[in-house]
Design an enzyme around this catalytic site. Sequence first.
Site, PDB file in Angstrom:
ATOM      1  N   LYS A   1      31.707  -0.338 -25.047  1.00  0.00           N
ATOM      2  CA  LYS A   1      31.909  -1.799 -25.096  1.00  0.00           C
ATOM      3  C   LYS A   1      30.568  -2.510 -25.321  1.00  0.00           C
ATOM      4  CE  LYS A   1      32.204  -4.056 -21.014  1.00  0.00           C
ATOM      5  NZ  LYS A   1      31.268  -5.174 -20.797  1.00  0.00           N
ATOM      6  N   ASN A   2      29.556  -2.054 -24.582  1.00  0.00           N
ATOM      7  CA  ASN A   2      28.269  -2.761 -24.625  1.00  0.00           C
ATOM      8  C   ASN A   2      27.437  -2.402 -25.847  1.00  0.00           C
ATOM      9  OD1 ASN A   2      29.081  -4.030 -22.366  1.00  0.00           O
ATOM     10  ND2 ASN A   2      27.714  -2.956 -20.953  1.00  0.00           N
TER      11      ASN A   2
ATOM     12  N   ARG B   1      30.091 -13.534 -20.399  1.00  0.00           N
ATOM     13  CA  ARG B   1      28.727 -14.003 -20.600  1.00  0.00           C
ATOM     14  C   ARG B   1      28.048 -13.289 -21.765  1.00  0.00           C
ATOM     15  NH1 ARG B   1      24.749 -11.764 -19.109  1.00  0.00           N
ATOM     16  NH2 ARG B   1      23.617 -13.680 -18.698  1.00  0.00           N
TER      17      ARG B   1
ATOM     18  N   CYS C   1      28.306 -15.073 -12.416  1.00  0.00           N
ATOM     19  CA  CYS C   1      29.577 -14.337 -12.374  1.00  0.00           C
ATOM     20  C   CYS C   1      29.588 -13.629 -11.023  1.00  0.00           C
ATOM     21  CB  CYS C   1      29.691 -13.367 -13.539  1.00  0.00           C
ATOM     22  SG  CYS C   1      28.694 -11.910 -13.326  1.00  0.00           S
TER      23      CYS C   1
ATOM     24  N   ARG D   1      22.912 -14.425 -13.307  1.00  0.00           N
ATOM     25  CA  ARG D   1      22.914 -14.060 -14.726  1.00  0.00           C
ATOM     26  C   ARG D   1      22.228 -15.130 -15.602  1.00  0.00           C
ATOM     27  NH1 ARG D   1      26.959 -10.191 -15.215  1.00  0.00           N
ATOM     28  NH2 ARG D   1      25.852  -9.432 -17.035  1.00  0.00           N
TER      29      ARG D   1
ATOM     30  N   ASP E   1      25.662  -0.023 -13.685  1.00  0.00           N
ATOM     31  CA  ASP E   1      27.104  -0.059 -13.969  1.00  0.00           C
ATOM     32  C   ASP E   1      27.838   1.160 -13.424  1.00  0.00           C
ATOM     33  OD1 ASP E   1      26.783  -1.590 -17.257  1.00  0.00           O
ATOM     34  OD2 ASP E   1      26.680  -2.386 -15.229  1.00  0.00           O
TER      35      ASP E   1
ATOM     36  N   ARG F   1      38.831  -5.282 -18.787  1.00  0.00           N
ATOM     37  CA  ARG F   1      37.703  -5.809 -19.576  1.00  0.00           C
ATOM     38  C   ARG F   1      36.877  -4.670 -20.136  1.00  0.00           C
ATOM     39  NH1 ARG F   1      34.262 -10.477 -17.073  1.00  0.00           N
ATOM     40  NH2 ARG F   1      33.337  -9.974 -19.065  1.00  0.00           N
TER      41      ARG F   1
HETATM   42  C1  EPZ Z   1      23.919  -5.927 -19.731  1.00  0.00           C
HETATM   43  O1  EPZ Z   1      24.057  -7.204 -19.158  1.00  0.00           O
HETATM   44  C2  EPZ Z   1      25.313  -5.308 -19.685  1.00  0.00           C
HETATM   45  N1  EPZ Z   1      26.229  -6.133 -20.492  1.00  0.00           N
HETATM   46  C3  EPZ Z   1      25.774  -5.228 -18.231  1.00  0.00           C
HETATM   47  O2  EPZ Z   1      27.026  -4.580 -18.220  1.00  0.00           O
HETATM   48  C4  EPZ Z   1      24.791  -4.360 -17.466  1.00  0.00           C
HETATM   49  O3  EPZ Z   1      25.181  -4.326 -16.098  1.00  0.00           O
HETATM   50  C5  EPZ Z   1      23.389  -4.974 -17.581  1.00  0.00           C
HETATM   51  O4  EPZ Z   1      23.021  -5.096 -18.975  1.00  0.00           O
HETATM   52  C6  EPZ Z   1      22.325  -4.133 -16.897  1.00  0.00           C
HETATM   53  O5  EPZ Z   1      22.302  -2.852 -17.464  1.00  0.00           O
HETATM   54  C7  EPZ Z   1      26.186  -6.023 -21.837  1.00  0.00           C
HETATM   55  O6  EPZ Z   1      25.416  -5.263 -22.399  1.00  0.00           O
HETATM   56  C8  EPZ Z   1      27.162  -6.870 -22.583  1.00  0.00           C
HETATM   57  P1  EPZ Z   1      20.308  -7.917 -18.194  1.00  0.00           P
HETATM   58  P2  EPZ Z   1      22.846  -8.265 -19.300  1.00  0.00           P
HETATM   59  O7  EPZ Z   1      19.919  -9.086 -19.035  1.00  0.00           O
HETATM   60  O8  EPZ Z   1      22.130  -8.051 -20.576  1.00  0.00           O
HETATM   61  C9  EPZ Z   1      18.001 -10.686 -15.078  1.00  0.00           C
HETATM   62  C10 EPZ Z   1      29.276  -4.375 -17.750  1.00  0.00           C
HETATM   63  O9  EPZ Z   1      29.697  -3.941 -16.682  1.00  0.00           O
HETATM   64  N2  EPZ Z   1      17.777 -11.602 -16.211  1.00  0.00           N
HETATM   65  O10 EPZ Z   1      19.805  -6.572 -18.551  1.00  0.00           O
HETATM   66  O11 EPZ Z   1      23.406  -9.599 -19.011  1.00  0.00           O
HETATM   67  C11 EPZ Z   1      19.471 -10.579 -14.709  1.00  0.00           C
HETATM   68  O12 EPZ Z   1      19.838 -11.626 -13.832  1.00  0.00           O
HETATM   69  C12 EPZ Z   1      28.134  -5.360 -17.771  1.00  0.00           C
HETATM   70  O13 EPZ Z   1      29.629  -4.005 -18.875  1.00  0.00           O
HETATM   71  C13 EPZ Z   1      17.056 -12.775 -16.009  1.00  0.00           C
HETATM   72  O14 EPZ Z   1      16.625 -13.069 -14.905  1.00  0.00           O
HETATM   73  O15 EPZ Z   1      21.894  -7.842 -18.111  1.00  0.00           O
HETATM   74  C14 EPZ Z   1      19.544  -9.225 -14.050  1.00  0.00           C
HETATM   75  O16 EPZ Z   1      19.131  -9.354 -12.701  1.00  0.00           O
HETATM   76  C15 EPZ Z   1      27.970  -5.970 -16.408  1.00  0.00           C
HETATM   77  N3  EPZ Z   1      16.851 -13.619 -17.056  1.00  0.00           N
HETATM   78  C16 EPZ Z   1      18.503  -8.408 -14.812  1.00  0.00           C
HETATM   79  O17 EPZ Z   1      17.645  -9.366 -15.457  1.00  0.00           O
HETATM   80  C17 EPZ Z   1      17.322 -13.339 -18.325  1.00  0.00           C
HETATM   81  O18 EPZ Z   1      17.079 -14.144 -19.252  1.00  0.00           O
HETATM   82  C18 EPZ Z   1      19.092  -7.490 -15.898  1.00  0.00           C
HETATM   83  O19 EPZ Z   1      19.959  -8.278 -16.664  1.00  0.00           O
HETATM   84  C19 EPZ Z   1      18.057 -12.145 -18.513  1.00  0.00           C
HETATM   85  C20 EPZ Z   1      18.265 -11.288 -17.451  1.00  0.00           C
END
Ligand code: EPZ
Length: 408
Positions: free
Chosen positions: A7-8, A83, A107, A112, A295, A387
């Site tokens: 999916k991702n 998101r 969420c 996020r 995850d 999802r």
């Molecule tokens: C991706 O989300 C995945 N989704 C998530 O999978 C996965 O849990 C996550 O990466 C971590 O591996 C997709 O790829 C669509 P991040 P993402 O930006 O990109 C902080 C699922 O179950 N952060 O890597 O949104 C954030 O809050 C989903 O399929 C900021 O602070 O995650 C988090 O604490 C759930 N500012 C950390 O970084 C930003 O601008 C990692 O988030 C961006 C992120």
Amino acid sequence: MRVSGAKNAVLPLMAASLLADAPVEIVGAPRLRDIATFGKLLSLMGASVERIDAGEDGREAVRIDPREIRKAEAPYDLVKTMRASVLVLGPLVARYGRARISLPGGCAIGARPIDQHLKGLELLGAKTTLSEGYVGVEAARLSGATVYFDMKTVTGTENLMMAATLAKGTTVLKNAAQEPEVCCLAQALRAMGADIEGDGTDEIVVRGVASLRGGRHDVIADRIEASTLLLAGAITGGDVTAEGADPSAMDAVLQKLSESGAEIAASPGLVRVRREGRVRSVNVETSPYPGFPTDVQAQFMAYMCLGDGFSIVRETIFENRFMHAAELRRMGAKIDISGNTAAVKGVPFLSGAPLMATDLRASASLVLAGLAAKGTTEVLRIYHLDRGYEELESKLSSLGAEIARVKE
Ligand code: EPZ
């Protein structure tokens, strides 16, 4: 069990189609709610999105024709449910000079924020404004720059990598995410004519080009679904083989599984997990790839509930990703939480109970716990499951699970 496409990996590839001047086909895209939602978002913008027969051993593809795009906007009612919609930001600004998307609210698992996405686009010359919960981004033409991410962000890296493909000059992304899904996207962008190197390391270099063509891309297997299916085998003391899984993308999970006493057999495109005897309690800490994936944390915690001692589970990525613990306790699990650390004291067995799913991966952990528990377990609100898992219950029942979807 055959593993579905990731999916991702599909979601960023769908966003990348906005950069192209011809149709893009994504082969192996699973039938998932998030993918349908992303398709709705793209068609709202004017793209045509359809599922077609990929012609190879019955696999399907999502076909996106971006040539009629006329609205560069992602509305609140869609973004609030997914998101990952934020992934349209980079491509829209790079290709159309502007974008307006609803700020993704928090969420279940955390706030996020997307500050790193916006900081990166500003460094590439874009102007960002925030009003009425929408963020607007404008740029006549993006120009290459060096972007240092404050933390590893998967979609932040993907957004900036896509934006940089059409910027003038060279962009360097430092502290970039190294997930296999980032590499899958980079590979597809190169096939579309982009000039990208370093994907898979923490420094990605993108040299801007004038335009990107369409093309047909295969998605990688879903390493999170594969981990979930293998953990179903481990938690029940069974024997499960994940066909299509890439073991080299699952080192951290396979390592923890073998430390817990499970037997692993891995070769390219095939991973088998068997477990007899007691589960050995092991500690796990989530971290960005190649570390243990956040995850899979909830699913692994369910497994550790049956360990022979204490397991310390530390969640370092999201601030609120232990909601499954309260539900597992209702089954007799012994879990103590303080901050981002959970201490799991193994118990000889779990007892079935009615449970509430809260987010995608937590709901998978409750299903796994139910498979191993004595008696019957009902998991409510399984729209969370749909999802990210394609027909999980039929995959599990073909492995011998007694599981069925019933009306709530
Ligand atoms: C991706 O989300 C995945 N989704 C998530 O999978 C996965 O849990 C996550 O990466 C971590 O591996 C997709 O790829 C669509 P991040 P993402 O930006 O990109 C902080 C699922 O179950 N952060 O890597 O949104 C954030 O809050 C989903 O399929 C900021 O602070 O995650 C988090 O604490 C759930 N500012 C950390 O970084 C930003 O601008 C990692 O988030 C961006 C992120």
